[in-house]
Design a protein around this motif. Structure first.
Motif, PDB file in Angstrom:
ATOM      1  N   VAL A   1      45.664  33.935 -41.719  1.00 56.83           N
ATOM      2  CA  VAL A   1      44.404  34.523 -41.379  1.00 56.83           C
ATOM      3  C   VAL A   1      43.882  35.468 -42.239  1.00 56.83           C
ATOM      4  O   VAL A   1      44.690  36.133 -43.082  1.00 56.83           O
ATOM      5  CB  VAL A   1      45.014  35.489 -40.046  1.00 56.83           C
ATOM      6  N   GLU A   2      42.643  35.423 -42.376  1.00 61.37           N
ATOM      7  CA  GLU A   2      41.763  36.204 -43.308  1.00 61.37           C
ATOM      8  C   GLU A   2      42.096  37.643 -43.057  1.00 61.37           C
ATOM      9  O   GLU A   2      42.178  38.091 -41.880  1.00 61.37           O
ATOM     10  CB  GLU A   2      40.539  35.954 -42.956  1.00 61.37           C
TER      11      GLU A   2
ATOM     12  N   TYR B   1      50.887  33.763 -41.694  1.00 59.57           N
ATOM     13  CA  TYR B   1      50.713  32.203 -41.854  1.00 59.57           C
ATOM     14  C   TYR B   1      50.711  31.329 -40.726  1.00 59.57           C
ATOM     15  O   TYR B   1      51.371  31.840 -39.796  1.00 59.57           O
ATOM     16  CB  TYR B   1      52.089  31.820 -42.523  1.00 59.57           C
ATOM     17  N   LEU B   2      49.776  30.518 -40.718  1.00 58.70           N
ATOM     18  CA  LEU B   2      49.236  29.394 -39.525  1.00 58.70           C
ATOM     19  C   LEU B   2      49.897  28.217 -39.708  1.00 58.70           C
ATOM     20  O   LEU B   2      50.027  27.414 -38.939  1.00 58.70           O
ATOM     21  CB  LEU B   2      47.979  29.745 -39.113  1.00 58.70           C
ATOM     22  N   GLY B   3      50.005  27.744 -41.076  1.00 55.24           N
ATOM     23  CA  GLY B   3      50.408  26.367 -41.512  1.00 55.24           C
ATOM     24  C   GLY B   3      50.345  25.992 -42.731  1.00 55.24           C
ATOM     25  O   GLY B   3      50.199  26.867 -43.687  1.00 55.24           O
ATOM     26  N   ASN B   4      50.296  24.735 -43.017  1.00 52.03           N
ATOM     27  CA  ASN B   4      49.984  24.277 -44.295  1.00 52.03           C
ATOM     28  C   ASN B   4      49.014  23.115 -44.358  1.00 52.03           C
ATOM     29  O   ASN B   4      48.672  22.643 -43.539  1.00 52.03           O
ATOM     30  CB  ASN B   4      51.526  23.586 -44.773  1.00 52.03           C
ATOM     31  N   VAL B   5      48.626  22.984 -45.706  1.00 48.83           N
ATOM     32  CA  VAL B   5      47.566  21.843 -46.153  1.00 48.83           C
ATOM     33  C   VAL B   5      47.895  20.814 -47.143  1.00 48.83           C
ATOM     34  O   VAL B   5      48.844  21.228 -47.882  1.00 48.83           O
ATOM     35  CB  VAL B   5      46.166  22.557 -46.518  1.00 48.83           C
ATOM     36  N   LYS B   6      47.500  19.688 -47.072  1.00 50.93           N
ATOM     37  CA  LYS B   6      47.871  18.550 -48.077  1.00 50.93           C
ATOM     38  C   LYS B   6      46.386  18.032 -48.202  1.00 50.93           C
ATOM     39  O   LYS B   6      45.642  17.945 -47.532  1.00 50.93           O
ATOM     40  CB  LYS B   6      48.626  17.458 -47.703  1.00 50.93           C
ATOM     41  N   VAL B   7      46.071  17.780 -49.695  1.00 51.45           N
ATOM     42  CA  VAL B   7      44.847  16.932 -50.098  1.00 51.45           C
ATOM     43  C   VAL B   7      45.375  15.612 -49.787  1.00 51.45           C
ATOM     44  O   VAL B   7      46.340  15.164 -50.449  1.00 51.45           O
ATOM     45  CB  VAL B   7      44.331  17.418 -51.512  1.00 51.45           C
ATOM     46  N   VAL B   8      44.598  14.887 -48.853  1.00 53.84           N
ATOM     47  CA  VAL B   8      44.963  13.656 -48.937  1.00 53.84           C
ATOM     48  C   VAL B   8      44.082  12.459 -49.379  1.00 53.84           C
ATOM     49  O   VAL B   8      44.442  11.278 -49.594  1.00 53.84           O
ATOM     50  CB  VAL B   8      44.926  13.197 -47.200  1.00 53.84           C
ATOM     51  N   TRP B   9      42.918  12.973 -49.811  1.00 52.01           N
ATOM     52  CA  TRP B   9      42.096  12.019 -50.636  1.00 52.01           C
ATOM     53  C   TRP B   9      41.089  13.285 -51.582  1.00 52.01           C
ATOM     54  O   TRP B   9      40.846  13.969 -51.067  1.00 52.01           O
ATOM     55  CB  TRP B   9      41.168  11.420 -49.892  1.00 52.01           C
ATOM     56  N   SER B  10      40.818  12.636 -52.741  1.00 51.57           N
ATOM     57  CA  SER B  10      39.957  13.342 -53.834  1.00 51.57           C
ATOM     58  C   SER B  10      39.157  12.359 -54.540  1.00 51.57           C
ATOM     59  O   SER B  10      39.794  11.339 -54.883  1.00 51.57           O
ATOM     60  CB  SER B  10      40.635  14.243 -54.333  1.00 51.57           C
ATOM     61  N   ASN B  11      37.896  12.622 -55.103  1.00 50.66           N
ATOM     62  CA  ASN B  11      37.315  11.757 -55.703  1.00 50.66           C
ATOM     63  C   ASN B  11      37.407  12.174 -57.204  1.00 50.66           C
ATOM     64  O   ASN B  11      36.544  11.679 -58.091  1.00 50.66           O
ATOM     65  CB  ASN B  11      35.572  11.797 -55.323  1.00 50.66           C
ATOM     66  N   GLY B  12      38.419  13.290 -57.325  1.00 49.73           N
ATOM     67  CA  GLY B  12      38.657  13.627 -58.810  1.00 49.73           C
ATOM     68  C   GLY B  12      37.853  14.895 -59.379  1.00 49.73           C
ATOM     69  O   GLY B  12      38.131  15.311 -60.312  1.00 49.73           O
ATOM     70  N   THR B  13      36.931  15.357 -58.352  1.00 51.39           N
ATOM     71  CA  THR B  13      36.093  16.680 -58.748  1.00 51.39           C
ATOM     72  C   THR B  13      36.293  17.531 -57.482  1.00 51.39           C
ATOM     73  O   THR B  13      37.047  17.264 -56.814  1.00 51.39           O
ATOM     74  CB  THR B  13      34.606  16.222 -58.748  1.00 51.39           C
ATOM     75  N   ASN B  14      35.900  18.759 -57.745  1.00 54.86           N
ATOM     76  CA  ASN B  14      35.999  19.787 -56.796  1.00 54.86           C
ATOM     77  C   ASN B  14      34.623  20.415 -56.840  1.00 54.86           C
ATOM     78  O   ASN B  14      33.772  20.101 -57.573  1.00 54.86           O
ATOM     79  CB  ASN B  14      36.827  20.918 -57.276  1.00 54.86           C
ATOM     80  N   VAL B  15      34.463  21.136 -55.629  1.00 54.91           N
ATOM     81  CA  VAL B  15      33.085  21.909 -55.378  1.00 54.91           C
ATOM     82  C   VAL B  15      33.181  23.431 -55.860  1.00 54.91           C
ATOM     83  O   VAL B  15      34.254  23.700 -56.271  1.00 54.91           O
ATOM     84  CB  VAL B  15      32.685  21.795 -53.536  1.00 54.91           C
ATOM     85  N   GLU B  16      31.851  23.779 -56.240  1.00 53.54           N
ATOM     86  CA  GLU B  16      31.916  24.929 -56.941  1.00 53.54           C
ATOM     87  C   GLU B  16      31.911  25.976 -55.690  1.00 53.54           C
ATOM     88  O   GLU B  16      31.611  25.622 -54.360  1.00 53.54           O
ATOM     89  CB  GLU B  16      30.313  25.346 -57.350  1.00 53.54           C
ATOM     90  N   PRO B  17      32.394  27.083 -56.156  1.00 51.97           N
ATOM     91  CA  PRO B  17      32.594  28.124 -55.024  1.00 51.97           C
ATOM     92  C   PRO B  17      31.582  28.751 -54.380  1.00 51.97           C
ATOM     93  O   PRO B  17      30.362  28.575 -55.057  1.00 51.97           O
ATOM     94  CB  PRO B  17      33.502  29.337 -55.891  1.00 51.97           C
ATOM     95  N   ALA B  18      31.492  28.970 -53.083  1.00 51.60           N
ATOM     96  CA  ALA B  18      30.249  29.550 -52.477  1.00 51.60           C
ATOM     97  C   ALA B  18      29.821  30.879 -52.753  1.00 51.60           C
ATOM     98  O   ALA B  18      30.671  31.574 -53.277  1.00 51.60           O
ATOM     99  CB  ALA B  18      30.444  29.414 -50.926  1.00 51.60           C
TER     100      ALA B  18
END
Length: 103
Positions: A49-50, A64-81
């Protein structure tokens, strides 16, 4: 799209006082962290929770609410907003600089 991230949340852990009403429904502000390494269960980060600035400054425990996994990536990441706390300040120049680093 740079990644697909899968998450599991414990709905019983949601603090009701953090839910707010917006124009189109009820919202819970959350923060998702993606770590460089897997944890012992194969997860790549937590969903929490923020926290407000005051909660962070007071070192209040995270919810803590849970966990995450990256299940697919094109090898790049997005720029921060752009951060809303900059209040009209120009976005920082995030373009790569030629600094002779090997990575």
């Amino acid at each position: 799209m740079a990644s697909i991230i899968k998450a599991s949340l414990n709905l019983d852990a949601i603090p009701k006082d953090k839910i707010y009403v917006g124009k189109k429904g009820k919202y819970l502000p959350i923060t998702i962290t993606i770590n460089d390494e897997l944890d012992q269960f194969g997860n790549q980060g937590p969903v929490v929770v923020e926290q407000t600035k005051e909660e962070r400054d007071a070192k209040a425990p995270k919810t803590y609410l849970g966990n995450v996994k990256v299940v697919w990536s094109n090898g790049t990441n997005v720029e921060p907003a752009p951060r809303p706390d900059t209040q009209g300040a120009p976005a920082p120049n995030l373009q790569a600089q030629d600094d002779d680093l090997p990575f």
